[in-house]
Every structure is written in C-alpha cells, then in structure tokens.
Enzyme design. Structure first.
Site, short mmCIF file in Angstrom:
data_model
loop_
_atom_site.label_atom_id
_atom_site.label_comp_id
_atom_site.label_asym_id
_atom_site.label_seq_id
_atom_site.Cartn_x
_atom_site.Cartn_y
_atom_site.Cartn_z
N ASP A 12 0.87 -1.18 0.00
CA ASP A 12 0.00 0.00 0.00
C ASP A 12 0.91 1.23 0.00
OD1 ASP A 12 -2.34 1.60 0.28
OD2 ASP A 12 -2.02 1.68 2.44
N ASP A 14 -0.22 5.15 0.96
CA ASP A 14 -0.49 6.10 2.05
C ASP A 14 -0.54 5.36 3.38
OD1 ASP A 14 -0.72 8.48 0.53
OD2 ASP A 14 -2.69 7.86 -0.15
N GLU A 21 -1.62 11.45 4.75
CA GLU A 21 -3.01 11.67 5.14
C GLU A 21 -3.26 13.08 5.67
OE1 GLU A 21 -6.60 10.92 4.61
OE2 GLU A 21 -5.21 9.28 4.26
N ALA A 53 -13.54 8.16 -7.33
CA ALA A 53 -14.95 8.39 -7.65
C ALA A 53 -15.80 8.35 -6.38
CB ALA A 53 -15.43 7.34 -8.65
N SER A 113 -2.63 0.91 -4.46
CA SER A 113 -3.08 2.02 -3.62
C SER A 113 -4.47 2.50 -4.00
CB SER A 113 -2.09 3.18 -3.76
OG SER A 113 -2.58 4.36 -3.16
N SER A 114 -5.18 3.04 -3.01
CA SER A 114 -6.48 3.66 -3.27
C SER A 114 -6.35 5.07 -3.83
CB SER A 114 -7.31 3.70 -1.98
OG SER A 114 -7.61 2.41 -1.53
N ARG A 117 -4.02 8.10 -9.53
CA ARG A 117 -2.76 7.81 -10.21
C ARG A 117 -1.78 8.98 -10.16
NH1 ARG A 117 0.81 4.04 -12.55
NH2 ARG A 117 -1.01 2.70 -12.85
N ASP A 171 -1.71 -0.78 6.23
CA ASP A 171 -1.82 -0.08 7.51
C ASP A 171 -3.27 0.14 7.93
OD1 ASP A 171 -2.18 3.39 7.07
OD2 ASP A 171 -2.22 1.96 5.43
#
Length: 221
Positions: A12, A14, A21, A53, A113-114, A117, A171
């Site tokens: 991941d 972040d 964050e 989104a 990752s969420s 891009r 995390d």
C-alpha cells in the site's frame, strides 16, 4: 508463523510508504473553506479508503455542492495534494525507501493504492523508487476499491504471480481485508498518525512495528 511461498511483495502507499493523510485532510479543509463549508473529522473519516470516484461523490454530498460535479471536486483535491508533493518536503515514512529496496533485491514489488494515479506518481517520485516497482496500480483502475481484492489481484497479475503467493503490506482495516480477500499473506504495519480501525490486527497474518522488520524470507521459511 505459518510458512508459505512468497513470490512478490505488494505495498500500500499512504500510511505505509508515505504519511500523506494530513495533506489530504488539509487540502479538503481548504477546499471546503473556500466554498463556505466546514470539513470535520467525521467528514474525513467518511472518505477514508475509497477510490477517487467514491470519495469525490461523498464530498459533493456532504458539502452540498450541487453546483459542482464530483469529477471537478476530485480534480481540485488531487491537484492540491500533488502540488504539496512538488513544493514541500515529502512525508516519507522513515525507513520506507530502504525497506522497499531491500525487499526488491530478492523479489518483485508493486504498489497497490487507493490513491489517484497522479498522486501515486508524485509520491513515487518523492520516494525515488520508480526504478524499483514492477507494477503500480490505483483502485481507480479496477472495478472495486478496497476492501474488495481487485487492486491486489491486478498488481499480482502484472507481476506475473498469484496473489496467494504474495505478501501484502498494509496499515488500514480495509487494506487488510482487501489483501486477505485476494488470498495474500497480509502484514499490518500500523501507522501512529492514523491507527488502523476495528479488528485489523486480528485479521492480519502478522503485525510489525515498522517496515524495517519486514522479512519475506522469514515468512517463506
């Protein structure tokens, strides 16, 4: 610890490699303030973990911004975070770069990752790791965001390995759930800035205090 084959390690971003964050929070507060609205901790919690989104639609709803599209909100927030990466000291988690390079010396590695891009690319630039990652996948590029397994399944596929032969480093609760749903061995490295919610520790296969302790060989032995 149960041994299992480890053909790749999927990170991941972040909270694992960068501690951005607070930047996301600051950008959203500034955006809301500019539109005459407050942005609370509850609001921030509501957008955590979603893909672009999802969180932009949530922001539009919670801020009651009927005059803007979710896409416009998304672009404004992403631009703000990318600008911080370009103009401020990067919030790289201590030891992250060394840990990734150490792992990559013996196994392929990827980011799953969420984040958007553009933010991922800015973060990887800050980390100086473009030469290391064999794949980079955003949740925006797969059908479902975490806690669905899609982003990890895609990252493993791009590396040419089965997700059930990969280690996922996370995390957050949703990230841990995503890794487990993909069939991976999940290592939780809690971030003190944003501690994992719920039963993340119980669900993870292994909990470490820092990335310096990450040892794929020990998992595979």
């Amino acid at each position: 610890m149960t041994s299992r084959p480890v053909d790749a390690v999927l990170f991941d971003l972040d909270g694992v490699l960068t501690d951005s964050e607070p930047w996301w929070q600051d950008v959203r507060i500034e955006f809301a303030t500019a539109h005459g609205r407050p942005w609370t901790h509850d609001d921030q919690a509501a957008v955590m973990g979603g893909n672009s989104a999802e969180w932009s639609a949530t922001m539009r709803s919670r801020l009651d911004l009927e005059g803007m599209t979710a896409a416009e909100i998304e672009q404004a927030i992403v631009d703000g975070v990318v600008e911080r990466y370009r103009t401020r000291p990067s919030p790289v988690i201590p030891g992250a770069v060394d840990a990734v390079r150490r792992v990559a010396a013996t196994r392929p590695v990827a980011i799953a990752s969420s984040s958007h891009r553009a933010v991922i690319e800015a973060a990887v630039d800050a980390l100086g790791l473009h030469d290391v990652f064999g794949a980079i996948v955003s949740s925006d590029e797969v059908p479902r965001a975490k806690p669905a397994p899609d982003v990890y399944l895609r990252a493993a596929s791009l590396l040419g390995v089965g997700a059930d032969r990969a280690v996922v480093v996370e995390d957050s609760l949703n990230g841990v759930r995503a890794g487990k749903a993909a069939g991976a061995y999940v290592v939780l490295v809690p971030n003190p800035s944003v501690p994992p919610a719920g039963d993340a520790r119980a669900i993870a296969d292994l909990v470490l205090d820092s990335l310096a302790e990450l040892d794929p060989d020990a998992i595979a032995s």
